[in-house]
Design an enzyme around this catalytic site. Structure first.
Site, short mmCIF file in Angstrom:
data_model
loop_
_atom_site.label_atom_id
_atom_site.label_comp_id
_atom_site.label_asym_id
_atom_site.label_seq_id
_atom_site.Cartn_x
_atom_site.Cartn_y
_atom_site.Cartn_z
N GLU A 1 66.38 43.80 78.96
CA GLU A 1 67.29 44.93 79.05
C GLU A 1 66.73 46.20 78.42
O GLU A 1 66.47 46.24 77.21
CB GLU A 1 68.63 44.58 78.39
CG GLU A 1 69.67 45.66 78.57
CD GLU A 1 71.07 45.21 78.19
OE1 GLU A 1 72.00 46.03 78.26
OE2 GLU A 1 71.24 44.03 77.84
N GLU B 1 82.80 42.13 85.18
CA GLU B 1 82.11 42.28 83.89
C GLU B 1 80.99 43.31 83.99
O GLU B 1 80.81 44.15 83.09
CB GLU B 1 81.54 40.91 83.46
CG GLU B 1 80.76 40.95 82.16
CD GLU B 1 80.07 39.63 81.84
OE1 GLU B 1 79.17 39.64 80.98
OE2 GLU B 1 80.41 38.60 82.46
N LYS C 1 86.72 43.85 77.49
CA LYS C 1 85.59 42.91 77.42
C LYS C 1 85.09 42.87 75.98
O LYS C 1 85.11 43.88 75.26
CB LYS C 1 84.44 43.37 78.33
CG LYS C 1 83.16 42.56 78.20
CD LYS C 1 82.03 43.13 79.05
CE LYS C 1 80.73 42.37 78.81
NZ LYS C 1 79.63 42.88 79.64
#
Length: 449
Positions: free
Chosen positions: A255, A299, A205
Site C-alpha cells: 500500500e 468497504e 468502518k
C-alpha cells in the site's frame, strides 16, 4: 529554527560516486552492527540503502509532521551536493511515524518515538542497473565545502573498496515459537461491538488489528527475511528502519500512502481482500467474487471517498482510476489508483499528515475509530499501519502504509495484521483474513509456511 539547527549541525555536504557491483542488500549485510535503512519500490525500479547516521530527527505529539518538515527544511537549506550526475543519489531522510501521535514507546517499540528520521552517513542507490554511493557529512558554516572534496572522495573510495568485497553470509533461520495475545473469543466480541456501533449509525468502518509474538533461539537475520520478501513479494514496497543495531522495523507493504514529485501527488485505495486460488481458474473466480462482493466494494468505497475528501482542499484536480484487483502471492485486494495536482506544493509531509490514517487502516469517522482502536486492541500499534518512507532534499518523497510488517529486538519479533470491519463483517471471516496477512512476515522470519 533554521539558524539554531545549522549552528548545531553546520552545513550538509554530500558527495557521490559510482559503486558498481554493490547492491543495496550487499550494503546492508556489510553494515550489520550499525544503524541501517532500506527502501525499495519495484514499480519504480529504484532501491535505497543506508548505513550509519549523519543526522537524526525526532518529534512528538500532534505537531510531529510539521516539526519533522521544519527540521528537514532546515537540514537541506544551503546543503551542497558536490557531484550531481545522478539526481537520485542526492541525500535523503529515511524513517516514519507512529500510528497514534500520543504513542508512548513500550517494550517492543522502545527505540521508535512518534516521529523518527535519519540521514545515513553512507547511502547507496540502485537506479535500474547502475549503483551510486553517497557520503553525507557536516562542516562548519564558514568552511568552503569544495575544499573538503579531496578528503571526502578518498573516504568514499575506501568505502567502495570495502563494499565491493564479499558481504558476510546470511545466517540459518531458527524456528519461531508463536503466541497470539488476543484469543478468538475476544476478537469476536470486539468485531460484534464494532458492528453494533456501525448499525447504530455511530461508525462506518473500523480496522481492528491483532498481534503475533514470535521468539527465536538465535537473533533474527533481518537480511535473510528481506531477501525472502524480495523473492516472494516483489510487487511491494519493502522497507527497513533499524535506528539501533538489532532493533528494527521492516516489512513488505503493498500500500502506497502517498508519493509527491513537484506538484503531482499519487496515492491509492486498498481495501477488501480475498485469498489466492490454487489454480489459475480458481484464482480468476476468486478475483471476480471479490469485485462482485457488496461487502468488500462497500468497504473499499469508504476508503476511496475519504481519501478524495481529504485531498480535495490540497489539490486543483483529482483523478480516480478504475477499481481492479491487486494480486500478491498470497492474497488479492481491491485497488483504486488516485492521483492529482497539488494546489500549493510543499513536499510530501503535508500530504502524509492529511491522509494518515486512511480508513484502510484506521476507520471512518477517523477520530471515533482511533479511540475505539486504542480501547479494543490489547497492545499498542507502534509504527504498524503508519507512514514509513523517505524525504528528499526538495521535501518530496514516497511513503507506504507500514502493513505486512514486524518489529524485531534480537531474538524476538512482534507482527501485526488487521481487517476492516463494516456492517456485514463476520468475526471468523475477518479472523481468517488476518491469518492470511500474517503469512508474509511469518514466512520471512522462518516461522510459517
Amino acid at each position: 529554527m533554521n539558524t539554531s539547527f545549522q549552528q548545531h549541525y553546520g552545513r550538509l555536504i554530500s558527495l557521490s560516486m559510482p559503486c558498481p557491483g554493490v547492491s543495496p542488500a550487499d550494503l546492508l549485510r556489510h553494515a550489520r552492527g550499525q544503524p541501517r535503512s532500506f527502501w525499495e519500490s519495484a514499480r519504480d525500479r529504484v532501491a535505497f540503502a543506508g548505513m550509519g547516521i549523519a543526522v537524526e530527527l525526532m518529534a512528538w505529539g500532534a505537531g510531529r509532521f510539521v516539526e519533522i518538515e521544519q527540521q528537514a527544511r532546515a537540514l537541506f537549506e544551503n546543503a551542497v551536493m558536490l557531484d550531481e550526475r545522478e539526481p537520485l543519489a542526492a541525500p535523503r531522510l529515511f524513517g516514519g511515524f507512529a500510528f497514534h501521535d500520543d504513542f508512548v514507546p513500550d517494550l517492543a517499540w522502545a527505540d521508535f518515538p512518534p516521529a523518527h528520521f535519519v540521514l545515513p552517513h553512507y547511502q547507496l542507490v540502485r537506479v535500474r542497473d547502475s549503483f551510486w554511493l553517497t557520503l553525507n557529512v557536516h562542516a562548519p558554516l564558514g568552511e568552503d565545502p569544495y575544499a573538503l572534496a579531496f578528503d571526502l572522495r578518498e573516504a568514499l573510495l575506501a568505502q567502495v573498496d570495502l563494499l565491493q568485497s564479499a558481504p558476510p553470509p546470511l545466517s540459518d533461520r531458527s524456528p519461531a515459537h508463536l503466541a497470539y495475545p488476543m484469543p478468538f473469543e475476544q476478537w469476536a466480541r470486539s468485531v460484534e461491538r464494532i458492528v453494533r456501533q456501525i448499525n447504530a449509525g455511530e461508525l462506518k468502518k473500523v480496522v481492528l488489528a491483532r498481534l503475533a509474538e514470535a521468539a527465536f533461539d538465535q537473533p533474527v537475520d533481518i537480511d535473510h527475511a528481506l531477501a525472502y520478501l524480495e523473492q516472494r513479494y516483489p510487487d511491494t514496497y519493502r522497507f527497513l528502519f533499524e535506528p539501533r543495531p538489532g532493533r528494527a522495523f521492516f516489512g513488505a507493504t503493498p500500500e502506497l500512502l502517498a508519493q509527491v514529485s513537484d506538484d503531482r501527488v499519487d496515492t491509492m485505495a486498498l481495501a477488501g481482500s480475498i485469498r489466492r486460488g490454487v489454480t489459475p481458474d480458481e484464482d480468476e473466480q476468486l478475483a471476480m467474487a471479490l469485485l462482485d462482493s457488496a461487502k468488500d466494494r462497500h468497504e473499499h468505497q469508504i476508503v476511496v471517498d475519504e481519501v478524495c475528501n481529504r485531498l480535495a482542499p490540497l489539490t486543483i484536480r483529482l483523478n480516480v482510476g478504475t477499481t481492479g484487483v491487486m494480486t500478491l502471492s498470497n492474497i488479492q485486494h481491491l485497488h483504486t489508483p488516485i492521483s492529482g495536482t497539488l494546489r500549493e506544493p510543499r513536499g510530501i509531509l503535508p500530504v502524509v499528515a492529511t491522509l494518515h490514517p486512511t480508513p484502510a487502516l484506521g476507520g471512518e469517522p477517523r477520530e471515533a475509530a482511533m479511540r475505539l482502536i486504542a480501547e479494543l486492541e490489547p497492545a499498542p500499534r507502534g509504527w504498524y499501519a503508519a507512514p514509513v518512507g523517505w524525504i528528499d532534499r526538495r521535501l518530496d518523497g514516497q511513503f507506504g502504509v507500514a502493513i505486512r510488517s514486524a518489529v524485531v529486538q534480537s531474538t524476538r519479533a512482534w507482527l501485526y495484521a488487521g481487517a476492516g470491519i463494516v456492517a456485514e463483517s463476520d468475526p471468523l471471516r475477518e479472523w481468517d483474513e488476518t491469518n492470511l496477512k500474517f503469512r508474509p512476515m511469518l514466512e520471512g522470519l522462518g516461522g510459517g509456511h
